[in-house]
Design a protein around this motif. Structure first.
Motif, PDB file in Angstrom:
ATOM      1  N   GLY A  14      38.601   1.228  64.866  1.00  0.00           N
ATOM      2  CA  GLY A  14      39.126   2.384  63.095  1.00  0.00           C
ATOM      3  C   GLY A  14      37.928   2.810  63.196  1.00  0.00           C
ATOM      4  O   GLY A  14      39.004   4.606  62.980  1.00  0.00           O
ATOM      5  N   MET A  15      36.935   2.796  63.110  1.00  0.00           N
ATOM      6  CA  MET A  15      36.024   4.290  63.352  1.00  0.00           C
ATOM      7  C   MET A  15      35.938   4.986  64.371  1.00  0.00           C
ATOM      8  O   MET A  15      35.653   5.958  63.842  1.00  0.00           O
ATOM      9  N   ILE A  16      36.244   4.243  65.334  1.00  0.00           N
ATOM     10  CA  ILE A  16      36.120   5.767  66.553  1.00  0.00           C
ATOM     11  C   ILE A  16      37.565   6.411  66.364  1.00  0.00           C
ATOM     12  O   ILE A  16      37.059   7.809  66.592  1.00  0.00           O
ATOM     13  N   GLY A  17      38.833   6.373  66.109  1.00  0.00           N
ATOM     14  CA  GLY A  17      39.888   7.023  65.678  1.00  0.00           C
ATOM     15  C   GLY A  17      39.802   7.866  64.316  1.00  0.00           C
ATOM     16  O   GLY A  17      39.654   9.525  64.507  1.00  0.00           O
ATOM     17  N   ILE A  18      38.761   7.570  63.543  1.00  0.00           N
ATOM     18  CA  ILE A  18      38.446   8.169  61.908  1.00  0.00           C
ATOM     19  C   ILE A  18      37.152   9.406  62.933  1.00  0.00           C
ATOM     20  O   ILE A  18      37.746  10.710  61.687  1.00  0.00           O
ATOM     21  N   ILE A  19      36.180   9.410  63.263  1.00  0.00           N
ATOM     22  CA  ILE A  19      35.432   9.717  63.672  1.00  0.00           C
ATOM     23  C   ILE A  19      35.449  10.663  64.752  1.00  0.00           C
ATOM     24  O   ILE A  19      35.474  12.116  64.571  1.00  0.00           O
ATOM     25  N   THR A  20      36.883  10.100  65.586  1.00  0.00           N
ATOM     26  CA  THR A  20      37.560  11.768  66.390  1.00  0.00           C
ATOM     27  C   THR A  20      38.138  12.235  65.813  1.00  0.00           C
ATOM     28  O   THR A  20      37.853  14.240  65.989  1.00  0.00           O
ATOM     29  N   THR A  21      39.047  12.242  64.491  1.00  0.00           N
ATOM     30  CA  THR A  21      39.507  13.131  64.022  1.00  0.00           C
ATOM     31  C   THR A  21      38.518  13.602  62.971  1.00  0.00           C
ATOM     32  O   THR A  21      38.960  14.983  62.805  1.00  0.00           O
ATOM     33  N   GLU A  22      37.768  13.269  62.466  1.00  0.00           N
ATOM     34  CA  GLU A  22      36.639  14.433  61.686  1.00  0.00           C
ATOM     35  C   GLU A  22      35.651  14.873  62.474  1.00  0.00           C
ATOM     36  O   GLU A  22      35.504  15.888  62.046  1.00  0.00           O
ATOM     37  N   PHE A  23      34.802  14.882  63.526  1.00  0.00           N
ATOM     38  CA  PHE A  23      33.986  15.105  64.236  1.00  0.00           C
ATOM     39  C   PHE A  23      34.732  15.777  65.319  1.00  0.00           C
ATOM     40  O   PHE A  23      34.244  16.615  65.895  1.00  0.00           O
ATOM     41  N   GLY A  24      35.501  15.549  65.516  1.00  0.00           N
ATOM     42  CA  GLY A  24      36.087  15.949  67.162  1.00  0.00           C
ATOM     43  C   GLY A  24      36.526  17.702  67.406  1.00  0.00           C
ATOM     44  O   GLY A  24      36.368  18.430  68.431  1.00  0.00           O
ATOM     45  N   GLY A  27      33.545  20.196  68.597  1.00  0.00           N
ATOM     46  CA  GLY A  27      33.557  20.817  70.034  1.00  0.00           C
ATOM     47  C   GLY A  27      34.446  21.551  70.158  1.00  0.00           C
ATOM     48  O   GLY A  27      34.686  22.550  71.382  1.00  0.00           O
ATOM     49  N   ILE A  28      35.427  21.707  69.476  1.00  0.00           N
ATOM     50  CA  ILE A  28      36.939  23.374  69.485  1.00  0.00           C
ATOM     51  C   ILE A  28      36.216  23.971  68.700  1.00  0.00           C
ATOM     52  O   ILE A  28      37.727  25.094  68.829  1.00  0.00           O
ATOM     53  N   LEU A  29      35.336  24.208  67.562  1.00  0.00           N
ATOM     54  CA  LEU A  29      35.141  25.246  67.097  1.00  0.00           C
ATOM     55  C   LEU A  29      35.408  26.270  67.648  1.00  0.00           C
ATOM     56  O   LEU A  29      36.423  27.867  67.009  1.00  0.00           O
ATOM     57  N   PRO A  30      34.735  26.839  68.659  1.00  0.00           N
ATOM     58  CA  PRO A  30      34.093  28.519  69.046  1.00  0.00           C
ATOM     59  C   PRO A  30      36.282  29.301  68.885  1.00  0.00           C
ATOM     60  O   PRO A  30      36.562  29.471  69.260  1.00  0.00           O
ATOM     61  N   GLN A  31      36.944  27.916  70.178  1.00  0.00           N
ATOM     62  CA  GLN A  31      38.127  28.249  70.485  1.00  0.00           C
ATOM     63  C   GLN A  31      39.070  27.966  69.461  1.00  0.00           C
ATOM     64  O   GLN A  31      40.075  28.959  69.098  1.00  0.00           O
ATOM     65  N   ILE A  32      38.885  28.118  68.036  1.00  0.00           N
ATOM     66  CA  ILE A  32      39.780  27.678  66.933  1.00  0.00           C
ATOM     67  C   ILE A  32      39.771  28.665  66.434  1.00  0.00           C
ATOM     68  O   ILE A  32      40.585  29.439  65.988  1.00  0.00           O
ATOM     69  N   TYR A  45      35.184  25.508  58.081  1.00  0.00           N
ATOM     70  CA  TYR A  45      35.977  24.966  57.044  1.00  0.00           C
ATOM     71  C   TYR A  45      36.019  24.256  57.323  1.00  0.00           C
ATOM     72  O   TYR A  45      36.650  22.752  56.387  1.00  0.00           O
ATOM     73  N   LEU A  46      37.020  23.802  58.617  1.00  0.00           N
ATOM     74  CA  LEU A  46      37.581  22.622  58.370  1.00  0.00           C
ATOM     75  C   LEU A  46      36.793  20.900  59.167  1.00  0.00           C
ATOM     76  O   LEU A  46      37.730  19.728  58.332  1.00  0.00           O
ATOM     77  N   LEU A  47      35.969  21.264  58.959  1.00  0.00           N
ATOM     78  CA  LEU A  47      35.010  19.894  59.351  1.00  0.00           C
ATOM     79  C   LEU A  47      34.418  20.349  57.249  1.00  0.00           C
ATOM     80  O   LEU A  47      34.536  18.824  56.683  1.00  0.00           O
ATOM     81  N   SER A  48      34.012  21.160  56.829  1.00  0.00           N
ATOM     82  CA  SER A  48      33.210  20.946  55.900  1.00  0.00           C
ATOM     83  C   SER A  48      34.313  20.380  54.323  1.00  0.00           C
ATOM     84  O   SER A  48      33.633  20.083  53.511  1.00  0.00           O
ATOM     85  N   ALA A  49      35.351  21.130  54.308  1.00  0.00           N
ATOM     86  CA  ALA A  49      36.046  20.664  53.613  1.00  0.00           C
ATOM     87  C   ALA A  49      37.029  19.282  54.070  1.00  0.00           C
ATOM     88  O   ALA A  49      37.347  18.671  52.525  1.00  0.00           O
ATOM     89  N   PHE A  50      37.259  19.214  54.952  1.00  0.00           N
ATOM     90  CA  PHE A  50      37.387  17.327  55.369  1.00  0.00           C
ATOM     91  C   PHE A  50      36.698  16.888  54.429  1.00  0.00           C
ATOM     92  O   PHE A  50      36.708  15.467  53.519  1.00  0.00           O
ATOM     93  N   TYR A 222      24.245  20.159  63.819  1.00  0.00           N
ATOM     94  CA  TYR A 222      25.337  19.486  64.519  1.00  0.00           C
ATOM     95  C   TYR A 222      26.259  19.981  64.445  1.00  0.00           C
ATOM     96  O   TYR A 222      27.368  20.191  65.213  1.00  0.00           O
ATOM     97  N   SER A 223      27.286  20.159  62.840  1.00  0.00           N
ATOM     98  CA  SER A 223      28.268  21.005  63.254  1.00  0.00           C
ATOM     99  C   SER A 223      28.736  22.316  63.703  1.00  0.00           C
ATOM    100  O   SER A 223      29.988  22.483  64.148  1.00  0.00           O
TER     101      SER A 223
END
Length: 393
Positions: A14-24, A27-32, A45-50, A222-223
């Motif tokens: 479950g932690m893998i699922g949570i961390i994949t969602t929060e910190f995944g 790696g794609i922030l530049p594309q977003i 903000y997608l990371l910091s608001a979370f 790291y963000s």
């Protein structure tokens, strides 16, 4: 495999699922940023608001749900993560993406506290740190598997693919929890007053401050992992996915090592890995930009960073052993407040200076965290002397 380890490993999934969602998202922030036509600090903000939602609501949600069936809490939490990633994969307007990203954050600390408590409750007292390490090991495992894999696929196809991976992981966690976790595991509900009492304890407050500054230190850089490597090391997104993989592989080892070290001395283990918050900024700024130098830097960075959440939980729980779940929720909340502060500090530096300066913010926060460790150690030695004198008298 004993029952307690089964529960710990399910909690880990479950932690893998949570961390994949929060910190995944890292790696794609530049594309977003490119897709939505916004700057990298605004995409963050997608990371910091979370993280901010977790920080502000975590302890209250944990107290509110502390007397509920642990299996049901874990299932509901992961289902909300599952729903969030499905909606995100359809690339909705940025404001809606922000909202669906924030929804699961309300229950994330509840899941972590519940999963750890369920694993620890089914084991022996001497196994606490080991079982907690298995659950929190999901953080390091996500860093070595799903996060880099999602980033790699996003570099080949599109950033939306990253959310498809997050959806699959959450679905697997749902099935594992449903099939493995025992039903009717309802913990004895403690009074709110008995749990909140730890907020008056100076060592616990200093431990909380250490957690806050430590996580802020790591996440100020790291963000922006992907963007930092693109702009300072001239790496492409595919190579960055390999760097994330390497980062995670090293992290699995250091997380295991930290779990072993914590059984011998929590304070020394925390101080050792905190030293990385001073070492890493120096080597990030002053090392060369060749690929092999970058590989070495990533190895050292991943080694010191990976156990930060495990160390924070162990350090805070050691100051409040009778309020395990509430202490864990506070560790998660203040850790995420640190994520918010670190991400915001890094974003501010990027918008007002240059991205290659963000490691220095990490050093400042790291020094503050180390000072909290020293302060707590001095205070506890002083308290022991007072108790010894009272005993003699």
């Amino acid at each position: 495999m004993k029952l307690n380890k089964k529960i710990a490993y399910v909690g880990c999934l479950g932690m893998i699922g949570i961390i994949t969602t929060e910190f995944g998202i890292i790696g794609i922030l530049p594309q977003i940023a490119v897709y939505y036509g916004i700057t990298i600090d605004k995409a963050a903000y997608l990371l910091s608001a979370f993280a901010l939602v977790i920080a502000l609501t975590g302890p209250f949600m944990t107290l509110l749900l502390s007397g509920f069936d642990r299996k049901k809490i874990m299932l509901v939490t992961i289902f909300i993560f599952f729903f969030s990633t499905i909606v995100s994969a359809f690339s909705p307007p940025f404001w809606l993406l922000m909202i669906v990203r924030m929804l699961p954050a309300f229950l994330q600390p509840v899941y972590i506290a519940t999963a750890i408590a369920a694993a620890v409750a089914s084991g022996k007292k001497s196994q606490e740190n080991q079982l907690m390490g298995i659950v929190l090991g999901g953080i390091a495992l996500a860093m070595v598997t799903t996060v880099p894999f999602a980033t790699y696929l996003a570099s080949i196809f599109s950033w939306q693919v990253s959310f498809y991976i997050q959806t699959i992981v959450s679905a697997l966690a749902l099935v594992a929890i449903f099939k493995t976790m025992p039903s009717g595991d309802i913990p004895e509900k403690k009074s709110y007053g008995s749990q909140i009492r730890i907020l008056k304890d100076s060592p616990f407050l200093l431990s909380t401050a250490m957690n806050f500054f430590m996580i802020a230190s790591w996440f100020s850089t790291y963000s922006y992992f992907a963007d930092y490597l693109v702009k300072t090391r001239k790496l492409d997104m595919a190579t960055i996915s390999y760097m994330l993989l390497l980062f995670g592989v090293v992290g699995v080892f250091s997380n295991w090592l930290a779990g072993k070290m914590l059984t011998k001395s929590i304070t020394k283990t925390v101080a050792f890995f905190l030293s990385g918050t001073i070492i890493i900024p120096v080597i990030l700024v002053y090392s060369g930009d060749s690929i092999w130098t970058t590989v070495i830097v990533i190895i050292i960075w991943g080694f010191f960073y990976a156990p930060c959440f495990l160390n924070a939980s162990a350090y805070m729980i050691s100051a409040a052993p009778k309020s395990l779940e509430f202490a864990n929720s506070l560790a998660t909340s203040f850790g995420n407040l640190g994520v918010f502060l670190g991400t915001a500090a890094g974003g501010w530096i990027i918008s007002h200076s240059a991205i290659n300066n963000i490691p220095w913010a990490g050093m400042v926060f790291g020094i503050l965290a180390l000072l909290m460790v020293v302060w707590r150690s001095v205070l506890e030695k002083k308290n022991k002397k007072v108790i010894l004198i009272d005993t003699i008298n």
